[in-house]
Design a protein around this motif. Sequence first.
Motif, PDB file in Angstrom:
ATOM      1  N   SER A 227      36.118  38.450  35.333  1.00  0.00           N
ATOM      2  CA  SER A 227      35.354  37.511  36.151  1.00  0.00           C
ATOM      3  C   SER A 227      33.867  37.620  35.845  1.00  0.00           C
ATOM      4  N   SER A 228      33.142  36.551  36.108  1.00  0.00           N
ATOM      5  CA  SER A 228      31.706  36.537  35.806  1.00  0.00           C
ATOM      6  C   SER A 228      30.963  37.598  36.610  1.00  0.00           C
ATOM      7  N   GLU A 229      31.406  37.810  37.851  1.00  0.00           N
ATOM      8  CA  GLU A 229      30.741  38.814  38.683  1.00  0.00           C
ATOM      9  C   GLU A 229      30.904  40.212  38.101  1.00  0.00           C
TER      10      GLU A 229
ATOM     11  N   LEU B  14      38.523  41.285  42.656  1.00  0.00           N
ATOM     12  CA  LEU B  14      38.020  40.582  41.479  1.00  0.00           C
ATOM     13  C   LEU B  14      38.687  41.115  40.215  1.00  0.00           C
ATOM     14  N   GLU B  15      38.736  40.279  39.184  1.00  0.00           N
ATOM     15  CA  GLU B  15      39.319  40.659  37.913  1.00  0.00           C
ATOM     16  C   GLU B  15      38.229  41.162  36.958  1.00  0.00           C
TER      17      GLU B  15
ATOM     18  N   ALA C 298      33.922  45.601  43.676  1.00  0.00           N
ATOM     19  CA  ALA C 298      34.622  44.500  43.025  1.00  0.00           C
ATOM     20  C   ALA C 298      36.132  44.695  43.074  1.00  0.00           C
TER      21      ALA C 298
ATOM     22  N   GLN D 272      31.747  40.977  34.953  1.00  0.00           N
ATOM     23  CA  GLN D 272      31.131  41.070  33.630  1.00  0.00           C
ATOM     24  C   GLN D 272      29.616  41.243  33.728  1.00  0.00           C
TER      25      GLN D 272
END
Length: 271
Positions: free
Chosen positions: A205-207, A201-202, A196, A209
Motif C-alpha cells: 500500500s502507498s501508506e 494495511l498491506e 500499519a 511504502q
Amino acid sequence: MAYSMVDVSGMSGVSLSELGQYAETGLLNPAFVGQHEDIYYEKPELLRLQQILFCKEVGMEEKEIGPMLRDTPRDMIRIMQQHRIEMLEKALHLHRMIQTLDKTISYLRGEQELDEYELYAGFSSKGRYQLLNEPISDHASKNDYSEQLKTEDSRKYNANSPEQSTMTDGQAMKSKEDFLDSQAKIDRIHLDLQGAIEEGLEPGSSEVQQIIGRHLDWIKDYYTPTAEIYRDLGNLYVEHKNFRKMYDGYHPKLAEFLRDGMMIKAEQDLS
C-alpha cells in the motif's frame, strides 16, 4: 539419472582424488559401482556432495561434516538455512568492502573526495558482527536490544576510532546527538509499521511504502544498498534470531511485514 565420477567432478569442481577420498572415508559413498568398477552417483549423492561443499565453505572440518550429514531432513533444512544466513552476512560485509574499494579508486582518479574515516569502512568485522552473533536471553526485550545497539554503534561511530567505522557514503555520525536522532528515527519507523499492521494495511500500500521509503533512507545513512542487497537485508531480518527477537518486541508479524515491504521497495526504487 546416474553420473560417473568424471561427470560429478566436472559439474562440481571437486577433483577426482577428493571424490575418491570421500568414498574411502565414507563421507560420500557412490550410488552403485558399474561392471568395470566405475563409480556412479545419483541425485541423493549429488545433494550430499553439495552439503559437504557448503560445510567446507563455512569452515567446518571434515570430521565434523560426516556426523552432521546423518541428521534428519528437517535438521538438514535447518542447517542449510543457517548456512544461508552466514553467507548472507558475508555478502553484506563484502558489499561494504567493494563500496570502499570503488570510492578509493574514484578518489585516486581525482573524481571525488574521500573522508579519512571512509578509508577503513568494512575492514573491522569483530564489532560489526558481535551483536548479530550474541544470543538474546528469554528475558531480553526490544529495549535490551536497543541498549546493545547503542553500545555497539557508539563504538562504530566514535570519531576517535576510525578503524571502527562502517560508513561508506561519507555520512559517519559525528556526535552523540546524531546517533540518538538515528535511533529515534528507526524506532519511529518500527512503531509506524506496527500501526500499519494493526490497521490491516498491506506491505504494498502507498501508506506502508512511504514508511518503507523512510527505512531505506535510514539505511542510506550507513551505506547505499543495491536492490539485491536491500532484499537480502529484508530476508536477514526474518531469518536471523536476534533481529527476529527485536522485531517481535514490536509485533509478531513485523519482521515479515517489513521484509515484504522491502522487497516491493527494492523492485520499484532500486532495480
